[in-house]
Design a protein around this motif. Sequence first.
Motif, PDB file in Angstrom:
ATOM      1  N   ALA A 100     -53.217   7.664  -1.085  1.00 15.33           N
ATOM      2  CA  ALA A 100     -53.493   8.787  -1.973  1.00 15.33           C
ATOM      3  C   ALA A 100     -54.866   8.694  -2.622  1.00 15.33           C
ATOM      4  CB  ALA A 100     -52.422   8.881  -3.060  1.00 15.33           C
ATOM      5  N   PHE A 101     -55.500   7.545  -2.552  1.00 15.01           N
ATOM      6  CA  PHE A 101     -56.794   7.367  -3.204  1.00 15.01           C
ATOM      7  C   PHE A 101     -57.951   7.344  -2.216  1.00 15.01           C
ATOM      8  CE2 PHE A 101     -53.483   5.248  -5.645  1.00 15.01           C
ATOM      9  CZ  PHE A 101     -53.636   5.859  -6.878  1.00 15.01           C
ATOM     10  N   ASP A 118     -60.376   8.932   0.897  1.00 21.25           N
ATOM     11  CA  ASP A 118     -60.898  10.234   1.280  1.00 21.25           C
ATOM     12  C   ASP A 118     -59.948  10.879   2.280  1.00 21.25           C
ATOM     13  OD1 ASP A 118     -62.750  11.943   3.272  1.00 21.25           O
ATOM     14  OD2 ASP A 118     -63.661  11.900   1.278  1.00 21.25           O
ATOM     15  N   ASP A 119     -59.774  12.182   2.147  1.00 20.34           N
ATOM     16  CA  ASP A 119     -58.767  12.850   2.972  1.00 20.34           C
ATOM     17  C   ASP A 119     -59.166  12.955   4.437  1.00 20.34           C
ATOM     18  OD1 ASP A 119     -60.817  14.493   2.362  1.00 20.34           O
ATOM     19  OD2 ASP A 119     -59.624  16.238   1.841  1.00 20.34           O
ATOM     20  N   SER A 141     -57.692   8.906   5.379  1.00 19.02           N
ATOM     21  CA  SER A 141     -56.287   8.533   5.228  1.00 19.02           C
ATOM     22  C   SER A 141     -55.410   8.962   6.405  1.00 19.02           C
ATOM     23  CB  SER A 141     -55.754   9.093   3.908  1.00 19.02           C
ATOM     24  OG  SER A 141     -56.043  10.469   3.764  1.00 19.02           O
ATOM     25  N   ALA A 154     -47.140  10.724  -1.218  1.00 23.35           N
ATOM     26  CA  ALA A 154     -48.373  11.516  -1.221  1.00 23.35           C
ATOM     27  C   ALA A 154     -48.087  13.003  -1.319  1.00 23.35           C
ATOM     28  CB  ALA A 154     -49.188  11.220   0.039  1.00 23.35           C
ATOM     29  N   ARG A 157     -48.109  14.300  -4.851  1.00 29.06           N
ATOM     30  CA  ARG A 157     -49.309  14.152  -5.674  1.00 29.06           C
ATOM     31  C   ARG A 157     -49.819  15.522  -6.106  1.00 29.06           C
ATOM     32  NH1 ARG A 157     -51.111   9.204  -7.462  1.00 29.06           N
ATOM     33  NH2 ARG A 157     -53.219  10.081  -7.371  1.00 29.06           N
ATOM     34  N   GLU A 186     -53.065  16.262  -6.376  1.00 28.72           N
ATOM     35  CA  GLU A 186     -54.280  16.612  -5.648  1.00 28.72           C
ATOM     36  C   GLU A 186     -53.931  17.310  -4.343  1.00 28.72           C
ATOM     37  OE1 GLU A 186     -53.448  13.649  -6.593  1.00 28.72           O
ATOM     38  OE2 GLU A 186     -54.894  12.925  -8.086  1.00 28.72           O
ATOM     39  N   VAL A 193     -54.845  15.412  -1.072  1.00 24.21           N
ATOM     40  CA  VAL A 193     -53.922  14.342  -0.686  1.00 24.21           C
ATOM     41  C   VAL A 193     -52.750  14.922   0.090  1.00 24.21           C
ATOM     42  CG1 VAL A 193     -52.417  12.517  -1.553  1.00 24.21           C
ATOM     43  CG2 VAL A 193     -54.625  12.948  -2.646  1.00 24.21           C
ATOM     44  N   ARG A 194     -52.242  16.060  -0.350  1.00 22.44           N
ATOM     45  CA  ARG A 194     -51.133  16.682   0.365  1.00 22.44           C
ATOM     46  C   ARG A 194     -51.566  17.156   1.755  1.00 22.44           C
ATOM     47  NH1 ARG A 194     -49.897  18.824  -4.907  1.00 22.44           N
ATOM     48  NH2 ARG A 194     -50.888  20.799  -4.407  1.00 22.44           N
ATOM     49  N   ALA A 221     -51.593  14.145   3.878  1.00 17.53           N
ATOM     50  CA  ALA A 221     -50.230  13.691   4.150  1.00 17.53           C
ATOM     51  C   ALA A 221     -49.563  14.543   5.223  1.00 17.53           C
ATOM     52  CB  ALA A 221     -49.412  13.711   2.861  1.00 17.53           C
TER      53      ALA A 221
END
Length: 1427
Positions: free
Chosen positions: A498-499, A501-502, A505, A533, A536, A538, A541-542, A545
């Motif tokens: 979750a932390f 960069d998208d 991840s 995630a 979350r 943000e 993040v979703r 995910a």
Amino acid sequence: MYRAAEPPKNSTAAHHPQPEPSPLTDIEIISLAQHHHQPNRISSQLPPFLLSESSHPTLLSFLDSRASSSLNSSSAVFDYVSALLSLISRHPSSGLSSLVSALLHSYLRLFTSHEIPHDHNSLSTLQQFVGYIDMIEIREIQKVIDLITSYLPQINVLEDAHVLVLIPKCLELVRISNEVDKPVEYVNSVVDALIKCEWSKVLLIKMVEIVRDFSSCIDKLRRREFLEKIFVKMRKDVEMQDLPGLVYQLLVLATKGFGKREVIEGIVLYFGCMNKGGSVMKQVEGTVLLHVNFAVKQDPSLGQEVLGLVRLDSRAFNHFTVAVLLSVARIRRFSESAIGVLKSALFNAYKDYKFAKACRWLSDELSKEYMENARVIEKAILKAVNASHYGREHIVPSIVQLGFGLLEGVEEGTQKEISKSDGLMGTEELGTQVLKCLFEVHDMSRNEIIEQCKFRVLSLKPEQCFPITRLLGYLVLVHPRSMLDHVSHLKEMLDYFAFMDDRISPHLVTILLPLIKYNRDLQDYTILVLRKAMFRRENAVRLAAISAIFDLILAEKQSKTDGLFSFQESSSQASCSQHSEVPQPTGPDLFQELGGLLQRCLYQQANVRQNLYHGLMKLVLVDPLTASTIFDFLLPHFQKFYREDADVQLGIDQCVKLENGSCCIEEPLDCLLFCISWILLLQPQNRSGHHSDSWACFGFSITQENEAGRTLSGESFSNALARIRKFLRNGNLEGLLGKDQDSASRPMEEEKRRYSATLLLGIVEVAMNIIVAELEKAANTQKSELERELSQFVDIHEFVEKYTSNSRQGTGTKRATTRASVSDAADKIALGGTKLAPERTPFLATSSIHRLLQLALELWKLDPKNGAASQINSQHSSGKTQVLNSKVLSCILHMCFRQLKFFSFTGKDDPIKTLIYGEIKLLGPPILNIILSLKPVSKAGTDLSMKEAKGRKDVEVIKERIHLALLCLKKLIEISLYDAKYVGLIDDLVSASGFEDGSTGVKGVDCDGECQLAEGIDDQSTRSKELLIKKIIKPLLTEFLEISFFREAEILCDIVLMIGNKLPEERRNLVGSWVIRICKSSPVSNSKVAKSLIFSAVTLSSPPADLDVAQNMADELLRVVGSEDTNPVDTSETFPVINKSTDAAIASTILQSVESTVVDMDWITIRLKTYYMATQKGAFFNQMHKVAPELAMEEMLYSRAEAVVKVLSYFVAMNLKEHLLRLAAKFYKNLARISKFRIAPKGCKQVLPSLKYQRLVEITCRRLTAPVYNFVAHMQKNQQESNKPRGIVNKIKRENKCIPDLIFQIEDYEKYLIQLSKSTKVNLLRHAKRSTSRDFKILEPSEDTLEEQNPTEEADSDHLNATENKSSEESADEGEETDSGQLPKSGSPMAAEDTEDEDEAALPQVKRAKMNRVVQDSSDEEEQQQS
């Protein structure tokens, strides 16, 4: 037992009246020495026999008799000599001390004649003599030296070299003696004799051992010769087992200050060039590396020499150099610098090769040379890494550091990797190979590699993380069992999902998928992380995910068809479903397990839903049998926005919401329908034949009721799409968009309407895709109806598209304010809405665009004037058909251009790209046919345009269509040139043109003998490119120039330039010659077209012809612009393209071409600087004995600079100010660098300048420097005399800032010419003309000068002498830009660039105060001279 020797009988006692001293035997002498050597004994007098010089022959005879003894003569001689030396040391003032010289000579005679054994006793004896040599007279010492040097060729075993221990002390005594005439010369002659004599292997080892003891007697030159002799003998005679000890002695020698750089260089080159020995030599190298590491620890300056060796020249690179640097990197103080030197050498080699390949005026041989240099460095690094397990495990941490350092040097999207066709690996692949090899060979390195991967993935920028994750992916795929030992580190990385960069991840989850086959706990842990995630806040993040979730599901589906990832047949359950209430024998698939989580996505932001829909499409592409399951999943959600019985069936108003004063899309309904339509197309035709596995995962078996429900969802979606198509054709679209609203809320409602139109536009494109798909399968009787419907949707598309654009925009290509596309998932999106993308992602498939282009072409060909009016739409009359044609053609071309633009933005491996865009090259032939069909109409319309207003309007409409079609064609050709997958597109265009191979295509296109395009070519790709130019581009360009279609001609020029740059050099020249002929025959008045033609003519001409063309055009440009001596003309006779309308654009184009050459000179001067430094320091790294590429490069540089001078000389006479001033300053700055590097530093031999360099200096002084001074003076005079309007005041100020920089660079250049002239005794300034008006003067740093506010004429007259008296040390200074601290800030190159657009009044007062010390305005100087 040894018997005492008897004294000689012929004693001299009979000749003397005094009593003869009683003689002593040798045994008595030894006993006496032992007696005197006893501790706590008071020293007594020696016997008279020993004090008498007459006893010396007797004493020496004892030495010979002991040596001739057959029993243990070595020990007997040693005892006797030791006894005598002991007595001498205790009684130095006695007469016995004079015996030392004779005793040493006698012993050396016995030693060199091999009358005594050479063993440890002899060595001990000689070592004792070293302490008594200072008792010997200098003349006798010289004899000893001569005796030893004459004995050197006889040394073949190690014991023979014992005598060399005397050499250091002897040479030192001679060197400091006052009794010898010219002692230094004598010592040098002895050293020369030592160097020139033939060395055996034993002598070599002994020489290295003793040379440090008399190193103070050897000068720098002889030290280098001595070391060269050592390394030459090492290559011939030394055995491998002797190398570690020999290298150790050399390193000890270096730590004493004896040729540190030469020792390091010799060791590195010796082992780097050694190709024999196999594994034994590698073990020896490992031992040597430990010696080097220890030596650097003891003497850090050796480490600096190692680093400087590679910094000086990358040609010193070999596998042992890499190993030494890696070993040195284990020392803390050199950890970063050693790895940094390795990386810099590699990166610089890549940069040099890229530049040499891109620089058009450097030869191909130079490019190959730099490519070979880069390849040598790559192989050296890999060879050093591969040998890391041969006794050099201590460098493993350094290899890990180097590998990750290389990967960090790669930034995704900013640094282009080396092409594989060049034979180079590139930074990323090399770093990956280093770590791969280490991972496979050294078990102890695996934990560190995984730990470093985790650390860097969590800490580096996203662009730098991609190479790290790709490395992890390789290790997971190739070494899954080994990676399972480190699964704890992988879980720690997932904890930070979750932390991250998208962009990183989801990619991290993808690369870990193969491990799930071996570790079900890892899958459970991954799903748990993704569930967290999804909750979350943000949005990014979703998005990451949901992408990772579908990667998991797709991997499971692909495992059933032996896809990329291989899962177990029975998939494990998610962590939250470990204890399922209804156990499944085969286990539920992940799509069912994660169904609740996916359902949650339908209630989140629009881009999350959009990613969900695209993920479902990918799922159907992998497993079409899941289509019905997905329909059941989507149907309840779809029914929220679709009302079958309502008047307005689509709930678009529910998809857009107003919140907190802003508008956003809540439901991407167009993306939902796009997903549903493609799934309907992709699902199997025989629905009853579906397997029950996809339904069994929901926990029930298929019954008749279930089967009915199963088919209901798909049929419901199919019927809904049909009704939506009908509703869009017949419904009130303005009402659907909510056009009639209260005027009080118009701004907000207008924004909402634009968003609604965006959704509706996507839905229209989905409907068009469906119609085209039905057309492919429809019978002939149904095709006309479907084509009519498709034409209606084109009109609807154009109608709706108006609402997606701002009202300020015209009828050109529209820029819509819409939601972000799927590829924009990395954008930081605010909660509750989406971030607007610059342009909407199109949903039209390539097949739909292709069909629309064919339809548009057919509609255009049905011209009513020929009696073939369009009958496609029965609702329109024949008079409206042409209007329909116009709308269809323009709108479809807009769609096509948008499609081609977004084709470049989508991911390469995205399956949706293949689904939507398909074969993009299908669009080429219809686009070309549209251009060729419109061309005759445009030419006919132009003839009538001057007569009728309607004709002019029709011509503008046709020009707009041709412009759009050409933009599409340009984009297609660009895709074909830069993507190998679509290389056949140009062949399709040539085939679609319809011209025969021998035809010219269009009348009036002359092709003389120089034009041989597409003739005599074996390469099909090159031939196709030239045919495209010859058969299509040339006729079109000629016609468009004739009818003044300038925008269209400019696009064709861009296409010619793109294709020409991809041709081989000799073929590119043919295209350049054709463009030059156009410039000579076409009187173009449009500045943009003229600029494109001139730029193409210069660029497509191979050097040096390009600057020759630029010079000819600059000459004609001067005639048009005019000068002080000549009046301007309206049009050039040679190049009609150069005229009053185009002169400014052409001037900037030519200067731009010249500026690219000046920029290239920057890199070349840096390379020459490195080469000069290496040669001046005496470094020689050319292991292959090839000619240095810098020598050829230098000659090319002088020729190129001479051509630049000739071109610039024409512009100095023109009224071109700011650009020319900056360019000339850059050019003189490079000339100053070249002149500075040619000046040899102190202690180095000065090389005479070449004839080409002297010619360059002469031409620069005569044709550029003197006119520049006149140009500056004339420009300043005009500025002072004329009253300029306020609009160009800032431009004058900018010019005034460029002038000091230019004058300074000229003065700096001439300063180095003066110094070079003094050093070489060649007058390089014989053609120079000193300026009488300058903006400032470089003054001496004296106090009087600094205190003066207004320098007098005397200071001006002394300026040249002050410049000449600058020390050569200043010329050797390493400053990058300037060497003088007194220069005005505004005149420095950096200040001129940084403050170019600022107002002069904005300069700080402190800076202005400094400027006043050395800067004087030219106007003030002129007043002083006049007075």
